[in-house]
Scaffold this motif. Structure first.
Motif, PDB file in Angstrom:
ATOM      1  N   ARG A 307       0.830  -1.202   0.000  1.00 49.46           N
ATOM      2  CA  ARG A 307       0.000   0.000   0.000  1.00 49.46           C
ATOM      3  C   ARG A 307       0.869   1.258   0.000  1.00 49.46           C
ATOM      4  NH1 ARG A 307      -3.439  -1.793   3.260  1.00 49.46           N
ATOM      5  NH2 ARG A 307      -2.455  -1.123   5.217  1.00 49.46           N
ATOM      6  N   ALA A 308       1.946   1.246   0.789  1.00 50.59           N
ATOM      7  CA  ALA A 308       2.843   2.404   0.832  1.00 50.59           C
ATOM      8  C   ALA A 308       3.568   2.588  -0.499  1.00 50.59           C
ATOM      9  CB  ALA A 308       3.845   2.241   1.967  1.00 50.59           C
ATOM     10  N   LEU A 309       4.040   1.475  -1.089  1.00 53.01           N
ATOM     11  CA  LEU A 309       4.724   1.561  -2.378  1.00 53.01           C
ATOM     12  C   LEU A 309       3.805   2.119  -3.455  1.00 53.01           C
ATOM     13  CD1 LEU A 309       6.744  -1.795  -2.581  1.00 53.01           C
ATOM     14  CD2 LEU A 309       7.640   0.506  -2.172  1.00 53.01           C
ATOM     15  N   LEU A 310       2.598   1.594  -3.532  1.00 53.14           N
ATOM     16  CA  LEU A 310       1.672   2.034  -4.588  1.00 53.14           C
ATOM     17  C   LEU A 310       1.253   3.485  -4.364  1.00 53.14           C
ATOM     18  CD1 LEU A 310      -0.461  -1.208  -4.970  1.00 53.14           C
ATOM     19  CD2 LEU A 310       1.198  -0.266  -6.596  1.00 53.14           C
ATOM     20  N   GLY A 311       1.101   3.899  -3.124  1.00 53.93           N
ATOM     21  CA  GLY A 311       0.796   5.301  -2.866  1.00 53.93           C
ATOM     22  C   GLY A 311       1.910   6.213  -3.340  1.00 53.93           C
ATOM     23  N   PHE A 312       3.147   5.815  -3.083  1.00 51.34           N
ATOM     24  CA  PHE A 312       4.298   6.614  -3.520  1.00 51.34           C
ATOM     25  C   PHE A 312       4.396   6.619  -5.040  1.00 51.34           C
ATOM     26  CE2 PHE A 312       8.952   6.636  -4.500  1.00 51.34           C
ATOM     27  CZ  PHE A 312       9.227   7.926  -4.076  1.00 51.34           C
ATOM     28  N   LEU A 313       4.230   5.465  -5.662  1.00 50.02           N
ATOM     29  CA  LEU A 313       4.307   5.373  -7.126  1.00 50.02           C
ATOM     30  C   LEU A 313       3.213   6.201  -7.781  1.00 50.02           C
ATOM     31  CD1 LEU A 313       5.036   1.556  -7.413  1.00 50.02           C
ATOM     32  CD2 LEU A 313       6.613   3.397  -8.039  1.00 50.02           C
ATOM     33  N   ASN A 314       2.016   6.142  -7.251  1.00 48.41           N
ATOM     34  CA  ASN A 314       0.909   6.935  -7.820  1.00 48.41           C
ATOM     35  C   ASN A 314       1.162   8.424  -7.676  1.00 48.41           C
ATOM     36  OD1 ASN A 314      -0.470   4.612  -8.541  1.00 48.41           O
ATOM     37  ND2 ASN A 314      -1.674   4.547  -6.648  1.00 48.41           N
ATOM     38  N   GLU A 315       1.784   8.806  -6.562  1.00 46.69           N
ATOM     39  CA  GLU A 315       2.114  10.219  -6.354  1.00 46.69           C
ATOM     40  C   GLU A 315       3.142  10.694  -7.371  1.00 46.69           C
ATOM     41  OE1 GLU A 315       4.138  12.986  -2.870  1.00 46.69           O
ATOM     42  OE2 GLU A 315       3.161  11.108  -2.325  1.00 46.69           O
ATOM     43  N   LEU A 316       4.071   9.825  -7.741  1.00 50.39           N
ATOM     44  CA  LEU A 316       5.072  10.203  -8.742  1.00 50.39           C
ATOM     45  C   LEU A 316       4.442  10.381 -10.109  1.00 50.39           C
ATOM     46  CD1 LEU A 316       8.142   7.912  -7.886  1.00 50.39           C
ATOM     47  CD2 LEU A 316       7.813  10.329  -7.334  1.00 50.39           C
ATOM     48  N   GLY A 317       3.349   9.618 -10.377  1.00 55.35           N
ATOM     49  CA  GLY A 317       2.663   9.759 -11.663  1.00 55.35           C
ATOM     50  C   GLY A 317       3.251   8.831 -12.705  1.00 55.35           C
TER      51      GLY A 317
END
Length: 317
Positions: A307-317
């Motif tokens: 969940r933390a990884l995907l949140g960070f990846l989504n924030e990067l775009g």
């Protein structure tokens, strides 16, 4: 659910084994000490299902990747160079680089040396530590004495033989002692005349996050490869410090995430380094302490880490 595939690539002069899943933007997953690509089994499919190309290599000295003989070929410059070589072999200009334990150190170093190739960096369990006035080995020896486990690892062959004596018992001890399941904090000091495993109890049973099948995978791999490749990473620590002089006290400027287990004994020793992380990583998006989790974060708490990884990846775009 995406399948995990395996293949070998020629990269940076090595025959490198990778486990991979999915397609899309590249996410590299770098394992740590006494681990290999299998340690990312919970992340590969989750990232692939979310639309990413997730790649977990066996790093230099581990698994089905080449294991050079010379200690001098295991510096941080070599290991970061392997990451860049893997990007080239995959035909990718850049990636988000995620590392755990020693892999975290490699991820931070790659982001430091080649910011043009790193879209974002995630460190798990081990924070970024800028090059200081003395090597990590010297600093830890000053703090804990000559019995510190990194110093014990320096003697060629000694720890190699100890860890290989009973590989199943080694991994039961190591994986249990570093986890939140352990009944006592991990002791980093080897007793005089003893070995590293003397301070890591073998519980005889597995922690709930590790299956017999998982243990068998570790045992099969390390009975075949031995432990010298991974130990050589420690034996090159002083040389790495010398070679990194041009980056003394340099910050990591890539967008970053750090996560660690709230019950990780190492985190207690590294509390000041974790607190100082925003100063040395100015684009740190978050520093997360995972409750009920020890050192093996992506295996102990896979859903929270994903969940933390995907949140960070989504924030990067």
């Amino acid at each position: 659910m995406a399948d995990i595939a395996h293949r070998h690539l020629d990269s940076n002069g090595l025959r490198t084994h990778i486990a991979e899943a999915g397609s899309g933007p590249l996410v590299l997953l770098l394992h740590g000490f006494l681990n290999y690509s299998y340690s990312w089994r919970h992340q590969l499919r989750a990232l692939a299902d979310a639309g990413y190309h997730a790649v977990a290599p066996d790093l230099r000295g581990y698994g089905d990747t080449d294991r050079p003989d010379a200690v001098e070929e295991y510096t941080q410059l070599h290991l970061a160079g392997d990451v860049v070589g893997l990007l080239d072999a995959l035909g990718e200009r850049s990636a988000v680089v995620v590392g755990h334990d020693w892999g975290s150190m490699i991820a931070w170093t790659t982001a430091l040396l080649r910011p043009d190739r790193v879209r974002g960096v995630v460190g798990l369990s081990v924070p970024y530590v800028p090059r200081g006035r003395q090597s990590l080995l010297s600093a830890m020896r000053s703090r804990f004495g000559d019995g510190y486990y990194m110093q014990y690892f320096q003697e060629a062959g000694r720890a190699d033989r100890e860890l290989a004596r009973d590989v199943a018992a080694t991994f039961r001890s190591v994986l249990y002692s570093g986890s939140a399941s352990a009944s006592e904090p991990w002791n980093p000091v080897v007793p005089t005349g003893g070995g590293w495993l003397d301070v890591l109890p073998d519980p005889g049973v597995l922690p709930p996050w590790l299956t017999e099948s998982d243990l068998a995978a570790y045992v099969e791999t390390f009975e075949r490869t031995g432990f010298t490749g991974g130990l050589n990473w420690y034996r090159a620590l002083d040389l790495s410090w010398e070679l990194m002089a041009a980056w003394h006290d340099a910050p990591v400027t890539a967008p970053a995430l750090f996560a660690y287990g709230a019950e990780d004994s190492f985190a207690r020793y590294a509390a000041q380094l974790i607190e100082a992380l925003p100063a040395s990583v100015p684009d740190l998006r978050a520093s997360l302490a995972l409750p009920g989790c020890g050192h093996w974060v992506q295996q102990e708490k896979p859903e929270e880490v994903n969940r933390a990884l995907l949140g960070f990846l989504n924030e990067l775009g």
